[in-house]
Enzyme design. Structure first.
Site, PDB file in Angstrom:
ATOM      1  N   SER A 168       0.862  -1.187   0.000  1.00 30.88           N
ATOM      2  CA  SER A 168       0.000   0.000   0.000  1.00 30.88           C
ATOM      3  C   SER A 168       0.900   1.239   0.000  1.00 30.88           C
ATOM      4  CB  SER A 168      -0.929  -0.021   1.197  1.00 30.88           C
ATOM      5  OG  SER A 168      -0.157  -0.118   2.358  1.00 30.88           O
ATOM      6  N   LEU A 169       0.286   2.392   0.049  1.00 30.86           N
ATOM      7  CA  LEU A 169       1.046   3.641   0.019  1.00 30.86           C
ATOM      8  C   LEU A 169       0.952   4.301   1.375  1.00 30.86           C
ATOM      9  CD1 LEU A 169      -0.313   5.086  -3.342  1.00 30.86           C
ATOM     10  CD2 LEU A 169       1.948   4.132  -2.958  1.00 30.86           C
ATOM     11  N   GLU A 204      -0.835  11.459  -9.902  1.00 22.90           N
ATOM     12  CA  GLU A 204      -1.960  10.736 -10.511  1.00 22.90           C
ATOM     13  C   GLU A 204      -3.166  10.838  -9.590  1.00 22.90           C
ATOM     14  OE1 GLU A 204      -0.711   6.711 -10.688  1.00 22.90           O
ATOM     15  OE2 GLU A 204       0.768   7.084 -12.239  1.00 22.90           O
ATOM     16  N   LYS A 241      -5.938   9.427  -7.184  1.00 23.44           N
ATOM     17  CA  LYS A 241      -6.049   8.246  -6.328  1.00 23.44           C
ATOM     18  C   LYS A 241      -7.480   7.745  -6.476  1.00 23.44           C
ATOM     19  CE  LYS A 241      -4.896   6.458  -1.755  1.00 23.44           C
ATOM     20  NZ  LYS A 241      -5.845   5.386  -1.847  1.00 23.44           N
ATOM     21  N   ASP A 244     -10.808   5.786  -6.097  1.00 25.71           N
ATOM     22  CA  ASP A 244     -11.417   5.206  -4.909  1.00 25.71           C
ATOM     23  C   ASP A 244     -12.194   3.945  -5.295  1.00 25.71           C
ATOM     24  OD1 ASP A 244     -12.101   4.862  -2.332  1.00 25.71           O
ATOM     25  OD2 ASP A 244     -13.534   6.520  -2.236  1.00 25.71           O
ATOM     26  N   ARG A 289      -6.547  -7.676  -4.204  1.00 23.41           N
ATOM     27  CA  ARG A 289      -5.409  -7.401  -3.335  1.00 23.41           C
ATOM     28  C   ARG A 289      -5.309  -8.439  -2.202  1.00 23.41           C
ATOM     29  NH1 ARG A 289      -3.840  -4.668   1.195  1.00 23.41           N
ATOM     30  NH2 ARG A 289      -1.837  -3.615   0.981  1.00 23.41           N
ATOM     31  N   GLU A 307      -7.079   0.003 -10.680  1.00 18.96           N
ATOM     32  CA  GLU A 307      -8.214   0.095  -9.766  1.00 18.96           C
ATOM     33  C   GLU A 307      -9.508  -0.191 -10.515  1.00 18.96           C
ATOM     34  OE1 GLU A 307      -6.854   0.884  -6.899  1.00 18.96           O
ATOM     35  OE2 GLU A 307      -8.452   1.618  -5.575  1.00 18.96           O
ATOM     36  N   TYR A 333       0.189   0.955 -12.819  1.00 18.34           N
ATOM     37  CA  TYR A 333       1.449   0.404 -12.346  1.00 18.34           C
ATOM     38  C   TYR A 333       1.768  -0.858 -13.135  1.00 18.34           C
ATOM     39  CZ  TYR A 333       4.879  -0.722  -8.607  1.00 18.34           C
ATOM     40  OH  TYR A 333       5.999  -0.976  -7.876  1.00 18.34           O
ATOM     41  N   LYS A 357       4.318  10.132  -7.232  1.00 20.02           N
ATOM     42  CA  LYS A 357       5.366   9.118  -7.431  1.00 20.02           C
ATOM     43  C   LYS A 357       6.612   9.773  -8.033  1.00 20.02           C
ATOM     44  CE  LYS A 357       1.835   5.650  -8.503  1.00 20.02           C
ATOM     45  NZ  LYS A 357       1.114   4.887  -9.521  1.00 20.02           N
ATOM     46  N   LYS A 371      -4.376  12.507   0.768  1.00 22.94           N
ATOM     47  CA  LYS A 371      -5.817  12.227   0.782  1.00 22.94           C
ATOM     48  C   LYS A 371      -6.608  13.492   1.061  1.00 22.94           C
ATOM     49  CE  LYS A 371      -6.835   8.102   2.669  1.00 22.94           C
ATOM     50  NZ  LYS A 371      -7.731   6.972   2.419  1.00 22.94           N
ATOM     51  N   CYS A 373     -47.581   7.059  11.663  1.00 19.57           N
ATOM     52  CA  CYS A 373     -47.113   7.146  10.276  1.00 19.57           C
ATOM     53  C   CYS A 373     -47.641   8.423   9.620  1.00 19.57           C
ATOM     54  CB  CYS A 373     -47.596   5.919   9.505  1.00 19.57           C
ATOM     55  SG  CYS A 373     -47.207   6.010   7.757  1.00 19.57           S
ATOM     56  N   CYS A 421     -50.267   7.289   6.746  1.00 16.95           N
ATOM     57  CA  CYS A 421     -51.552   6.615   6.954  1.00 16.95           C
ATOM     58  C   CYS A 421     -52.028   6.685   8.408  1.00 16.95           C
ATOM     59  CB  CYS A 421     -51.467   5.160   6.498  1.00 16.95           C
ATOM     60  SG  CYS A 421     -50.404   4.153   7.538  1.00 16.95           S
ATOM     61  N   CYS A 437     -43.769   1.507   9.807  1.00 13.94           N
ATOM     62  CA  CYS A 437     -45.225   1.500   9.804  1.00 13.94           C
ATOM     63  C   CYS A 437     -45.682   0.081   9.486  1.00 13.94           C
ATOM     64  CB  CYS A 437     -45.732   2.478   8.739  1.00 13.94           C
ATOM     65  SG  CYS A 437     -47.473   2.237   8.375  1.00 13.94           S
ATOM     66  N   CYS A 477     -50.848   1.251   3.565  1.00 17.83           N
ATOM     67  CA  CYS A 477     -50.098   2.500   3.625  1.00 17.83           C
ATOM     68  C   CYS A 477     -49.604   2.820   2.199  1.00 17.83           C
ATOM     69  CB  CYS A 477     -48.930   2.317   4.597  1.00 17.83           C
ATOM     70  SG  CYS A 477     -47.900   3.765   4.759  1.00 17.83           S
TER      71      CYS A 477
END
Ligand code: IVH
Length: 682
Positions: free
Chosen positions: A83-84, A113, A115, A117, A136, A173, A226, A288, A312, A406, A409, A424, A430
């Protein structure tokens, strides 16, 4: 067409389709229409069915999936997946730069670059062919998800261009772009499944699905960043990215070469402003050292490279005032408190509402009307209130009491043991719950009445034409013609008018009529019994064969069916004790819906009971192969699509798939001939 011609055609079509695929999904510059593409693909699959011996490992027909993996085999990474190191602060970024400068003592450049998610993946290519995809995992070992990865259109099955090593690995990713994610969640909500909290979770869930055909329907995408191998000759990381792009991989163009840490920080700030415009989520920027020689000189710590760091982004937060609280009743009866806020700008959008989730969370936050609250938009789509600025609280602000009845109703709300929310219980009367049941009923995976989607159910309900699912079958063309409704656009969006013109009305009635031929297990799922999802419905249909047997079954008898536990059995049993539900079933029966399962073939023997068997290669004709596959099932075994450690043996014909062969060898799984197989059945 003779055999030779077929092979030539297949090879050509595979090449052509892969090229179109690359242009569409990687370059976003298609040269043919979707229709033309589908026609070519259809031509290919027809030929492949007739000549399975010519099926190529990079055939685009694999993109639609079809193999079901009961458990993913785990495998060791050739190179561990590290990991980084992370940071949220500019100061630490400068410290990272100081370390790099001291260690290198020479000029250096950074490449920045995005990152992404999502989930990291490691792809192995041998002679240009994708042969393995590992998640991974714990960094040392990952899960083999090759069949699922092959369904992702932007991942090349065969590389293009030239100069790629015989054997190498690409890391990147797997992500789920936001538009696809939102659509997927709407679909889930519609069938009463829990929506995914964010695209990352949705991507993770999708990649681990057992049915690759379902994975193929998820709009996954993959960006690479990579390269690893023994015979790579790049001088810089940016060169390796260019090479990856030239071999057909999807590479983000949002990168920057930076001569100093100040430039790096400039790029970080620029992307912080632009990240909302991307179609997918990023959670930071990866920095990098660009020269691979310098990367080598810097080396690794036990956990991460010294030549890279991830900056991040913090989840964005604002404070605003809580004006009031609304309560929304969902399709399943769950009541969600929603905060109305003084409009405030957050991460590129104006936020006016935020979820307060449920009574417990609301009580814990102790929000009061008029409070200044902290609102955050992290990975989640819906902003959330994470706290109250107590310093600004009005002295006389009163605690909020969760509603007791509710809002739709008027029924007294209930709380289920172990659940955090209030709901409810009036599920049959309802309004949002009735609409929820109707929407579930027509869903693609249920009765598949797609002519009734998008608000049409609402029109029928508002006009009192349908009060329950069975009423759909009493609708006539004349009763629905020219019905209409104006749907108010939310948050400044335009109003939308929907009306049932001739063609629409006709389609609706046709769709409803066609649904009468849906098999029993789908009807059972569509009825909407709590906890009876697709799988449970199938198991029930298989075990009990018809609705009357299910209705008559006791709680204990229900639990005899495979996969049905106490909670599910209890829910089914209670459902059929309600007289109005029995009336409903009678109405559906007389409408002509299937209430009996198709006959299952009886087993010829249990010689192969409990075995998992793969059939691969050609056996003279595709008909023969089908017969062999059927024999597997008729003698009690499970037919599997790919070789895993769970496979008992492989029945091999001519030209067995090379990947399967290798895998079987590696795992020490017996490969037997057709004759040997037939011998086992005697
Ligand atoms: S490079 C040896 N580049 O972040 C390091 N990783 O904490 C190789 N990630 O596991 C990773 N975007 O899943 C790299 N542009 C990018 C990335 C990236 C996202 C993820 C990756 C990795 C994690 C590191």
């Amino acid at each position: 067409m003779n055999k030779e011609e077929a092979q030539i055609q297949i090879n050509q079509l595979v090449k052509e389709l892969n090229d179109h695929n690359y242009r569409y999904y990687v370059l976003a510059e298609p040269v043919v229409s979707d229709f033309e593409f589908d026609m070519l693909l259809e031509k290919l699959t027809t030929l492949e069915k007739e000549y399975p011996e010519f099926l190529l490992p990079d055939s685009p027909s694999q993109r639609v999936g079809g193999t079901v993996t009961s458990e993913f085999a785990s495998a060791r990474h050739t190179y561990p997946m590290l990991s980084l190191s992370n940071t949220y602060s500019e100061g630490e970024l400068r410290e990272f730069d100081d370390r790099v400068r001291k260690l290198l003592d020479a000029k250096y450049e950074y490449i920045c670059e995005l990152k992404f998610d999502g989930l990291s993946i490691s792809l192995t290519y041998e002679n240009g062919l994708l042969t393995r995809a590992l998640t991974r995992g714990d960094g040392e070992r990952g899960d083999d998800v090759t069949t699922n990865i092959k369904t992702i259109r932007s991942i090349p099955l065969r590389l293009v261009g030239s100069g790629y090593p015989e054997l190498f690995e690409v890391r990147g990713e797997i992500i789920l772009p936001r538009p696809g994610f939102e659509k997927m969640n709407l679909d889930r909500i519609e069938i009463g499944e829990n929506p995914f909290a964010n695209p990352r979770n949705a991507a993770a869930g999708s990649l681990k699905l057992q049915d690759s055909a379902e994975v193929a329907r998820r709009p996954l995408d993959g960006y690479m960043y990579y390269t690893l191998g023994e015979t790579l000759s790049f001088k810089t990381h940016s060169e390796s990215l260019e090479a990856l792009a030239s071999w057909g991989f999807k590479i983000s163009d949002k990168t920057a070469l930076c001569g100093s840490i100040d430039e790096v920080i400039g790029f970080i700030n620029k992307m912080a402003r632009e990240r909302d415009k991307l179609t997918f989520d990023i959670d930071g920027i990866v920095i990098k050292v660009n020269s691979l020689e310098q990367q080598q000189a810097l080396g690794f710590t036990a956990k991460s490279p010294r030549w890279a760091i991830a900056y991040k982004y913090k989840a964005e937060q604002v404070t605003t005032q809580l004006l009031s609280i609304d309560y929304q009743v969902g399709r399943t009866g769950v009541v969600t408190p929603v905060a109305n806020l003084k409009p405030v700008q957050l991460a590129g959008t104006v936020v006016k509402r935020a979820s307060l989730h449920n009574a417990d969370i609301m009580a814990k936050l102790d929000v009061r009307i008029g409070d200044f609250v902290f609102v955050e938009k992290g990975g989640e789509i819906i902003p959330k209130i994470i706290g109250v600025d107590l310093g600004k609280r009005d002295l006389f602000a009163e605690p909020v009491v969760f509603i007791e009845t509710c809002p739709e109703c008027g029924t007294k709300l209930e709380r289920q043991e172990g659940e955090a929310g209030n709901f409810c219980p009036n599920e049959d009367h309802c309004p949002p719950q009735i609409k929820g049941k109707l929407e579930h009923f027509i869903h693609r995976k249920a009765m598949n009445i797609d002519s009734l989607g998008e608000g049409k159910i609402e029109i029928l309900y508002d006009n009192k034409l349908v009060k329950d699912i069975a009423d759909l079958y009493s609708l006539t063309y004349d009763s629905i013609l020219n019905l209409e409704k104006v749907f108010k656009g939310n948050d400044g969006a335009k109003d939308k008018k929907l009306s049932f013109k001739e063609k629409t009305a006709e389609n609706i009635i046709n769709g409803i009529n066609t649904s009468k031929s849906a098999p029993f297990e789908r009807v059972l799922f569509a009825i909407g019994i709590r906890y009876v999802g697709e799988t449970v419905a199938r198991k029930l249909a298989l075990h009990f064969k018809n609705i009357d047997a299910i209705i008559a079954a006791s709680n204990e008898e229900l639990q005899v069916a495979e996969n049905i536990g106490e909670k599910v059995a209890g829910s089914i049993f209670t459902f059929f004790r309600k007289p109005e539900n029995l009336v409903l079933i009678e109405k559906l029966k007389s409408a002509g819906l299937n209430m009996v399962a198709d006959k299952q073939p009886d087993l010829l023997s249990s010689n192969l009971a409990g075995k998992s068997i793969v059939v691969s290669g050609s056996f003279g004709s595709s008909k023969r192969r089908k017969e062999l596959e059927e024999m597997v099932a008729m003698h009690g075994a499970k037919l599997a699509g790919s070789v895993t450690s769970k496979t008992d043996f492989v029945v091999a014909g001519e030209n067995m798939g090379p990947e399967k062969h290798q895998k079987a060898l590696k795992l020490g799984i017996p490969v037997i001939s057709e004759d040997e197989f037939l011998e086992m059945l005697k």
